[in-house]
Design an enzyme around this catalytic site. Sequence first.
Site, PDB file in Angstrom:
ATOM      1  N   LYS A  50       0.801  -1.243   0.019  1.00  0.00           N
ATOM      2  CA  LYS A  50      -0.027   0.066  -0.029  1.00  0.00           C
ATOM      3  C   LYS A  50       0.945   1.292  -0.098  1.00  0.00           C
ATOM      4  O   LYS A  50       1.640   1.557   1.122  1.00  0.00           O
ATOM      5  CB  LYS A  50      -0.842   0.057   1.148  1.00  0.00           C
ATOM      6  CG  LYS A  50      -1.607   1.119   1.446  1.00  0.00           C
ATOM      7  CD  LYS A  50      -2.657   1.524   0.412  1.00  0.00           C
ATOM      8  CE  LYS A  50      -3.582   2.593   0.860  1.00  0.00           C
ATOM      9  NZ  LYS A  50      -2.644   4.074   0.545  1.00  0.00           N
ATOM     10  N   LYS A  62     -35.164 -18.721  21.685  1.00  0.00           N
ATOM     11  CA  LYS A  62     -34.650 -17.758  22.127  1.00  0.00           C
ATOM     12  C   LYS A  62     -35.494 -16.586  21.329  1.00  0.00           C
ATOM     13  O   LYS A  62     -35.787 -15.514  21.769  1.00  0.00           O
ATOM     14  CB  LYS A  62     -33.117 -17.609  21.425  1.00  0.00           C
ATOM     15  CG  LYS A  62     -32.164 -18.308  22.321  1.00  0.00           C
ATOM     16  CD  LYS A  62     -30.855 -18.076  22.286  1.00  0.00           C
ATOM     17  CE  LYS A  62     -30.072 -18.414  20.914  1.00  0.00           C
ATOM     18  NZ  LYS A  62     -28.584 -18.129  21.031  1.00  0.00           N
ATOM     19  N   GLY A  68     -22.989 -10.501  27.758  1.00  0.00           N
ATOM     20  CA  GLY A  68     -22.459 -11.598  27.085  1.00  0.00           C
ATOM     21  C   GLY A  68     -23.133 -11.797  25.734  1.00  0.00           C
ATOM     22  O   GLY A  68     -23.322 -13.066  25.353  1.00  0.00           O
ATOM     23  N   ASP A  95     -19.529  -7.557  26.207  1.00  0.00           N
ATOM     24  CA  ASP A  95     -18.847  -8.666  26.190  1.00  0.00           C
ATOM     25  C   ASP A  95     -17.278  -8.072  26.425  1.00  0.00           C
ATOM     26  O   ASP A  95     -17.021  -7.304  26.271  1.00  0.00           O
ATOM     27  CB  ASP A  95     -18.982  -9.442  24.977  1.00  0.00           C
ATOM     28  CG  ASP A  95     -18.725 -10.801  25.182  1.00  0.00           C
ATOM     29  OD1 ASP A  95     -19.729 -11.715  24.997  1.00  0.00           O
ATOM     30  OD2 ASP A  95     -17.321 -11.322  25.202  1.00  0.00           O
ATOM     31  N   LEU A 146     -27.365 -17.867  27.554  1.00  0.00           N
ATOM     32  CA  LEU A 146     -26.207 -18.946  27.557  1.00  0.00           C
ATOM     33  C   LEU A 146     -24.942 -18.396  27.920  1.00  0.00           C
ATOM     34  O   LEU A 146     -23.873 -18.756  27.371  1.00  0.00           O
ATOM     35  CB  LEU A 146     -26.121 -19.884  26.296  1.00  0.00           C
ATOM     36  CG  LEU A 146     -27.555 -20.311  25.761  1.00  0.00           C
ATOM     37  CD1 LEU A 146     -27.462 -20.888  24.339  1.00  0.00           C
ATOM     38  CD2 LEU A 146     -28.174 -21.325  26.867  1.00  0.00           C
ATOM     39  N   PHE A 147     -24.951 -17.477  28.986  1.00  0.00           N
ATOM     40  CA  PHE A 147     -23.734 -17.017  29.300  1.00  0.00           C
ATOM     41  C   PHE A 147     -23.495 -16.781  31.009  1.00  0.00           C
ATOM     42  O   PHE A 147     -22.434 -16.967  31.117  1.00  0.00           O
ATOM     43  CB  PHE A 147     -23.748 -15.554  28.924  1.00  0.00           C
ATOM     44  CG  PHE A 147     -22.759 -14.442  29.688  1.00  0.00           C
ATOM     45  CD1 PHE A 147     -21.350 -14.911  28.697  1.00  0.00           C
ATOM     46  CD2 PHE A 147     -22.939 -13.727  30.471  1.00  0.00           C
ATOM     47  CE1 PHE A 147     -20.435 -13.973  29.467  1.00  0.00           C
ATOM     48  CE2 PHE A 147     -21.822 -12.824  31.137  1.00  0.00           C
ATOM     49  CZ  PHE A 147     -20.437 -13.158  30.534  1.00  0.00           C
ATOM     50  N   ILE A 148     -24.625 -16.903  31.575  1.00  0.00           N
ATOM     51  CA  ILE A 148     -24.260 -16.373  33.287  1.00  0.00           C
ATOM     52  C   ILE A 148     -23.542 -17.946  33.739  1.00  0.00           C
ATOM     53  O   ILE A 148     -23.005 -17.422  34.899  1.00  0.00           O
ATOM     54  CB  ILE A 148     -25.751 -16.367  33.895  1.00  0.00           C
ATOM     55  CG1 ILE A 148     -26.480 -17.498  33.886  1.00  0.00           C
ATOM     56  CG2 ILE A 148     -26.267 -14.905  33.514  1.00  0.00           C
ATOM     57  CD1 ILE A 148     -27.716 -17.600  34.615  1.00  0.00           C
TER      58      ILE A 148
END
Length: 868
Positions: A282, A607, A624, A646, A710-712
């Site tokens: 470049k 969901k 999350g 996140d 689906l995070f805690i």
Amino acid sequence: MASLDNLVARYQRCFNDQSLKNSTIELEIRFQQINFLLFKTVYEALVAQEIPSTISHSIRCIKKVHHENHCREKILPSENLYFKKQPLMFFKFSEPASLGCKVSLAIEQPIRKFILDSSVLVRLKNRTTFRVSELWKIELTIVKQLMGSEVSAKLAAFKTLLFDTPEQQTTKNMMTLINPDDEYLYEIEIEYTGKPESLTAADVIKIKNTVLTLISPNHLMLTAYHQAIEFIASHILSSEILLARIKSGKWGLKRLLPQVKSMTKADYMKFYPPVGYYVTDKADGIRGIAVIQDTQIYVVADQLYSLGTTGIEPLKPTILDGEFMPEKKEFYGFDVIMYEGNLLTQQGFETRIESLSKGIKVLQAFNIKAEMKPFISLTSADPNVLLKNFESIFKKKTRPYSIDGIILVEPGNSYLNTNTFKWKPTWDNTLDFLVRKCPESLNVPEYAPKKGFSLHLLFVGISGELFKKLALNWCPGYTKLFPVTQRNQNYFPVQFQPSDFPLAFLYYHPDTSSFSNIDGKVLEMRCLKREINYVRWEIVKIREDRQQDLKTGGYFGNDFKTAELTWLNYMDPFSFEELAKGPSGMYFAGAKTGIYRAQTALISFIKQEIIQKISHQSWVIDLGIGKGQDLGRYLDAGVRHLVGIDKDQTALAELVYRKFSHATTRQHKHATNIYVLHQDLAEPAKEISEKVHQIYGFPKEGASSIVSNLFIHYLMKNTQQVENLAVLCHKLLQPGGMVWFTTMLGEQVLELLHENRIELNEVWEARENEVVKFAIKRLFKEDILQETGQEIGVLLPFSNGDFYNEYLVNTAFLIKIFKHHGFSLVQKQSFKDWIPEFQNFSKSLYKILTEADKTWTSLFGFICLRKN
């Protein structure tokens, strides 16, 4: 629309038409794109030439009668004229540098006195007439239009402002006495007053250019520049609609050419290893198109650069794409559009490159300083070989120009559809902004003044469609900076508002800076540091090469998408080594296989059903959020503002990428404004809450809902983490706000392990056709479910056979802690309860749902809590 020659001929015939012997025949040249600054420029230039001039005042009342304009012209102080005006023909110049110039042929015929009513349009006109020659007079008019109730309410006041000034008006003091502003319209007209038989089309063009040269001394050069762009466009574009945009000036060179994309990790992961791609350096130059047209050789870049001639004999056209160094007049070609009359735009780059070298030789034959950029075809996926290839390009010391990055070119596609990516070190990642000084007296807390600095706002370009789909709004002060006509276009400026830093458009310019008078200019800038409420930007240079693009009215710095994707490289730096080894830290990089199709569809359905429960809510927070797997579901639900949190920068970068993908490829009934926050949710709730509340526009009372899919389980290491989660949710939610968790249920997992007598370090498996589909590895000794801290390994559909460790979620303990912090349980439900509904949703997918799928799904559940 007539040709100019035909219009002049018709004008001359009118004087021999006996039916028009009592009519006034007018040939006028009008400029339709005149604002106050252009008007002032022409006015002052004519005054400076001391051209004989007169000032007149009039009030024209216009009434529509059977598609004709019936006019009463009151020439102050007392004369009244009644006439009707009828247009006969017009010719409009197509080049944008002509400011909408139109040649109009019309006749005025006297009529009887008529009665005025409330439907008339009233135009107060303060006109200065400059007699530039016996053939032409130039009229500059300040106009105030009034209609309906405005006439009785405002006529007297504007008559005083325009006509009855404290001092007698002269051409030298008139502009000062009236002090015109946006209240008025501005007109520049040229009227022919010579002998009809003497007029030619060339005379019209000459006087038109005379006025335009007063506005811009480089007008003739700008016209040639635009004609050169039209010539290039005619060989690239097949669409008449797109060609019309070029001819009208709405598109300049930048919008015409395929743009190099700033490459993010997510981009690179999609085609790594880049076997088959071509790599080059470049150069730190400007984009330019080298053209051989007939006998002329030139480069079209920020302006038109003449490089010489081929001699007497015209050549077939050759058009090369590349980078141009204006100071040295050096051209470095990286692509080819046409070679010796042969159009190559539909061929792949691997074919075009062969003609590129030939085109360069043609330029060299006429002593033009031209070279072909060095290209390497990447043929090996071996990281060590890739590293050597990249180093040979990026670290080469013998190039005649400075190198600030690497270019990767995709093979196999046409010129316009070739994907070209650029990689730059983080320090060299820069953005181009249209900079405007912040209007005063806005009283906006975020625009707080800083001593020793002047606040400027940074803008980029955006299409109207993307603006709506991203649910953006104009920043405070926007309407003071940009006229309504510009805001109503299909492409317009918008403040630079990336999802992870909505106030990035604030720039505090040091009073001591060597860059002065930056308002209205395009600047190349880099991010030095992110402060709490603004970015510490550094000016790299003023993009003088972009000033002509800016004048088209269709360029405002980088495009919004390009700018934010470039900005991602500040959020998630992309190292040189990763070009060879592949991007590190890619979030769940593996792909799901076909055996998970039905089970994945079931989880997605659940969901979707849950997120639909929060449809049309104003502010929703996703804890999350990862790379935005649920983004489409939020968009379908019509959530107005979504805050995704996140700790994985690469995942958030992918989420932003998906934001644009959804906006350009999917249809949603409602738009969602998306914010992302790079944050470890295990850190103190108070600190996280403060950061969220600092998001531009976030309501003081808090969000309507918090979702965590689906995070805690990552926050179940100890009691302190669970307490911290509950406190955080309480701080972020408005009273009555809801928390929606989906999670693997610890009690169900423990029951499964007990039923199958799985001991410490042993693995429970569910197989399908001798393939391990689901698996859980027991990493704890206890026989009963603990409040926190019990770890398992989980084989995930996207983990490429690797186990991911997580903590069991003791839902009873989780609910207990949340109740202690001011929440009430609304609902707790197992995913298996949704299976019958899934059958109604898709019978075909339900039929291929296996027992293993059902067992695995039954391990998950949903918890809903309400803030008291």
